[in-house]
Design a protein around this motif. Structure first.
Motif, short mmCIF file in Angstrom:
data_model
loop_
_atom_site.label_atom_id
_atom_site.label_comp_id
_atom_site.label_asym_id
_atom_site.label_seq_id
_atom_site.Cartn_x
_atom_site.Cartn_y
_atom_site.Cartn_z
N PRO A 165 46.12 37.22 38.41
CA PRO A 165 46.81 36.32 39.33
C PRO A 165 46.39 36.63 40.76
O PRO A 165 45.81 37.70 41.03
N PRO A 166 46.68 35.75 41.69
CA PRO A 166 46.18 35.92 43.05
C PRO A 166 46.50 37.27 43.69
O PRO A 166 45.63 37.86 44.35
N PHE A 167 47.70 37.78 43.50
CA PHE A 167 48.09 39.00 44.21
C PHE A 167 47.36 40.24 43.70
O PHE A 167 47.42 41.30 44.33
N LEU A 168 46.66 40.13 42.57
CA LEU A 168 45.91 41.28 42.04
C LEU A 168 44.40 41.16 42.28
O LEU A 168 43.63 41.94 41.72
N LEU A 169 43.99 40.22 43.11
CA LEU A 169 42.56 40.04 43.36
C LEU A 169 41.91 41.32 43.88
O LEU A 169 40.89 41.77 43.37
N ARG A 170 42.49 41.90 44.91
CA ARG A 170 41.90 43.11 45.52
C ARG A 170 41.77 44.23 44.50
O ARG A 170 40.75 44.90 44.42
N ALA A 171 42.80 44.42 43.69
CA ALA A 171 42.78 45.49 42.68
C ALA A 171 41.67 45.24 41.66
O ALA A 171 40.98 46.18 41.23
N MET A 172 41.49 43.99 41.24
CA MET A 172 40.44 43.69 40.28
C MET A 172 39.05 43.96 40.87
O MET A 172 38.18 44.54 40.20
N LEU A 173 38.83 43.54 42.11
CA LEU A 173 37.54 43.77 42.74
C LEU A 173 37.23 45.26 42.84
O LEU A 173 36.11 45.70 42.58
N ARG A 174 38.24 46.04 43.23
CA ARG A 174 38.03 47.48 43.38
C ARG A 174 37.76 48.14 42.03
O ARG A 174 36.94 49.06 41.93
N ARG A 175 38.39 47.64 41.00
CA ARG A 175 38.26 48.26 39.67
C ARG A 175 36.99 47.83 38.95
O ARG A 175 36.35 48.65 38.26
N ILE B 258 38.92 34.51 38.31
CA ILE B 258 38.12 34.89 37.16
C ILE B 258 36.86 35.57 37.67
O ILE B 258 36.21 35.07 38.60
N LEU B 259 36.51 36.70 37.08
CA LEU B 259 35.31 37.43 37.48
C LEU B 259 34.32 37.45 36.32
O LEU B 259 34.68 37.77 35.19
N LEU B 260 33.06 37.07 36.60
CA LEU B 260 31.99 37.09 35.61
C LEU B 260 30.94 38.12 36.00
O LEU B 260 30.68 38.33 37.19
N ASP B 261 30.36 38.76 35.00
CA ASP B 261 29.20 39.60 35.30
C ASP B 261 27.95 38.73 35.30
O ASP B 261 28.02 37.50 35.14
N ALA C 14 17.71 36.29 39.26
CA ALA C 14 16.35 36.81 39.07
C ALA C 14 16.10 38.10 39.83
O ALA C 14 15.13 38.81 39.55
N ASP C 15 16.99 38.43 40.78
CA ASP C 15 16.81 39.63 41.59
C ASP C 15 17.15 40.88 40.78
O ASP C 15 17.91 40.83 39.81
N ASP C 16 16.61 42.03 41.21
CA ASP C 16 16.88 43.28 40.49
C ASP C 16 18.30 43.79 40.69
O ASP C 16 18.81 44.56 39.87
N ILE C 17 18.94 43.39 41.78
CA ILE C 17 20.28 43.88 42.08
C ILE C 17 21.30 43.12 41.24
O ILE C 17 21.28 41.89 41.21
N PRO C 18 22.19 43.80 40.53
CA PRO C 18 23.21 43.11 39.73
C PRO C 18 24.06 42.18 40.58
O PRO C 18 24.36 42.48 41.73
N LEU D 213 34.07 46.09 40.30
CA LEU D 213 32.78 45.97 40.98
C LEU D 213 32.27 47.32 41.48
O LEU D 213 33.08 48.20 41.81
N PRO D 214 30.96 47.48 41.55
CA PRO D 214 30.41 48.75 42.01
C PRO D 214 30.71 48.99 43.48
O PRO D 214 30.85 48.04 44.27
N THR D 215 30.78 50.25 43.85
CA THR D 215 31.00 50.60 45.25
C THR D 215 29.85 50.08 46.11
O THR D 215 28.69 50.15 45.72
#
Length: 373
Positions: A83-93, A40-43, A24-28, A95-97
Motif C-alpha cells: 500500500p502507499p504508506f509502505l513504499l519507502r520500506a519496500m524500496l529499502r528492503r 508494484i515493483l518488478l525486477d 540491455a545495459d549491464d546494470i540491473p 532494492l540494492p544500496t
C-alpha cells in the motif's frame, strides 16, 4: 500502464526507448508501477516481459483486454506489492544500496514517490518534455494546468538532474524552475520504421497527390488551419490525410471532420501502425506541420529523416532541431502555405530529393544521459 493497448504518443516512445536501453545495459534495473491500491515493483526480468504489452496495440486484443493482461502480468511477476504508506520500506528492503531513480515521463512525479526516494538518499533524474501547459494553458484540458504546475514545482524541489529534449524546452522550463537546477539537453533519437503498405486503410487516396498531417487532433496541433486552407482550395484541393486520434477542446474541428463527405479530399484516420504512417509519408507529396507549440516535434523529424518534403510553422524548436530542412511558413501567412502546398502537389511524391537530414540517434542520446544519471 495507462497507455497499454493504445497507439504510442511521443512521450510513450521515449519511455519505451529508455526501457529497452536499460534492459540491455549491464546494470540491473527495476520497474515501479503505481496501481489503484498502492505500488508494484518488478525486477528486470519482469520489466522485460512487460515490454511487448507496452509497445502499442496487440493484434486481436481490445485496449481493455490488453490493459487487463498488463495488470495481471504485473501482479503475477511482482517482487513487491505494498500500500502507499509502505513504499519507502519496500524500496529499502527490495532494492540494492545506491540505486538511482529515473522518471522519463510526466507521470507519478508525486510527493510520495519523490519524497520516498529523497529519504533514501537516492539520486533522482527526471525528463521534462515540454512546459506547454504553462506557456499555452488555453490548449489544455480543463483542470490539468495546475496539477502540471505542481508537478514542475516538485521536479524543481526534488530532482538532482533534469533532462530536456531541446534547448528551447530547457529555456522555457527553467523560467518556471528555481535558478541553478542542474540539467542537460539531449535530442531524441529517430526510429527507423519500415513502410507497410498493407496497413494503409481502404478509402485513403493512393493515386492522386496528397499530404499527411500526423498528431493528436487537439487545438495546439492547429488542424483547423489546414481545414480552412482546404476549404479555400475547394474542388481543386489535393488530398489531405489527418492521421491521429481525437483529443480535447476541439469540438468545432470534430464537427467539421464529421461532416466530411466520402471520397472528398480530406480524410481522417486513427490508430494507424507505424508501418502504415511510414507508407503514407513515403507516398505523400509532403507532410504538413502547422503546430502552434512543440517540445520537440517527433513527426517533423521523422518526416525529415525519410526525405519527405515538410511544410512547418516557423517554431524556434524546429529551427533548432531541423535547421533549414523544412519549408518554414508562419501560420499567419495563408498565401505562402497555399503556394507551397500547390507547388509540392504539382511535383507529387517524386519531388526532387530534399537536403539530406541526419537525425539525432538514440545511441547519442543515451551516451549523453546515462553517464550522468
Amino acid at each position: 500502464m495507462r497507455r497499454a493497448g493504445k497507439v504510442l504518443t511521443g512521450v510513450d516512445r521515449v519511455e519505451l526507448a529508455y526501457v529497452r536501453t536499460l534492459i540491455a545495459d549491464d546494470i540491473p534495473m527495476f520497474g515501479l508501477i503505481r496501481s489503484r491500491i498502492g505500488y508494484i515493483l518488478l525486477d528486470q526480468a519482469g520489466v522485460e516481459l512487460m515490454v511487448p504489452l507496452l509497445s502499442g496495440p496487440v493484434s486481436n486484443e481490445t485496449v481493455e483486454a490488453q490493459q487487463r493482461h498488463s495488470w495481471r502480468h504485473a501482479r503475477e511477476h511482482a517482487i513487491g506489492r505494498v500500500p502507499p504508506f509502505l513504499l519507502r520500506a519496500m524500496l529499502r528492503r527490495k532494492l540494492p544500496t545506491g540505486f538511482a531513480y529515473l522518471n522519463v515521463g510526466h507521470s507519478n512525479l508525486t510527493d510520495r514517490v519523490l519524497g520516498a526516494m529523497r529519504s533514501l538518499d537516492v539520486r533522482i533524474t527526471t525528463f521534462i518534455h515540454d512546459v506547454i501547459p504553462l506557456d499555452f494553458p488555453e490548449f489544455q484540458r480543463d483542470g490539468t494546468v495546475q496539477p502540471f504546475a505542481d508537478m514542475i514545482a516538485r521536479v524543481g524541489k526534488f530532482a538532482d538532474l533534469v533532462i530536456y529534449n531541446s534547448k528551447d524546452t530547457q529555456a522555457r522550463a527553467q523560467a518556471h524552475l528555481p535558478s541553478g537546477s542542474t540539467s542537460i539537453v539531449s535530442y531524441l533519437g529517430t526510429d527507423e520504421v519500415d513502410s507497410k503498405v498493407t496497413d494503409i486503410p481502404n478509402g485513403v487516396p493512393r493515386d492522386t497527390p496528397f499530404f499527411v498531417c500526423i498528431g493528436t487532433i487537439e487545438p495546439r496541433k492547429n488542424h483547423a488551419f489546414l481545414l480552412d486552407l482546404w476549404d479555400q482550395m475547394g474542388t481543386q484541393a489535393p488530398g489531405l490525410i489527418i492521421a491521429g486520434g481525437r483529443g480535447w477542446k476541439n469540438e468545432e474541428v470534430f464537427a467539421r471532420l464529421d461532416a466530411l463527405s466520402a471520397g472528398g479530399p480530406v480524410y481522417e484516420v486513427s490508430g494507424l501502425s507505424d508501418g502504415a504512417l511510414a507508407a503514407l509519408m513515403d507516398r505523400a507529396a509532403g507532410v504538413l506541420f502547422p503546430s502552434l507549440a512543440e517540445g520537440f516535434g517527433l513527426p517533423a523529424t521523422e518526416a525529415a529523416a525519410r526525405g519527405i518534403p515538410l511544410i512547418a510553422n516557423d517554431l524556434p524548436v524546429l529551427r533548432e532541431i531541423l535547421g533549414d530542412i523544412p519549408i518554414y511558413a508562419s501560420v499567419s501567412d495563408r498565401y505562402l502555405w497555399l503556394n507551397k502546398i500547390n507547388e509540392l502537389a504539382s511535383l507529387g511524391p517524386n519531388a526532387p530529393d530534399q537536403q539530406q537530414y541526419v537525425p539525432p540517434t538514440w545511441d547519442a542520446h543515451f551516451k549523453t544521459v546515462l553517464r550522468l544519471t
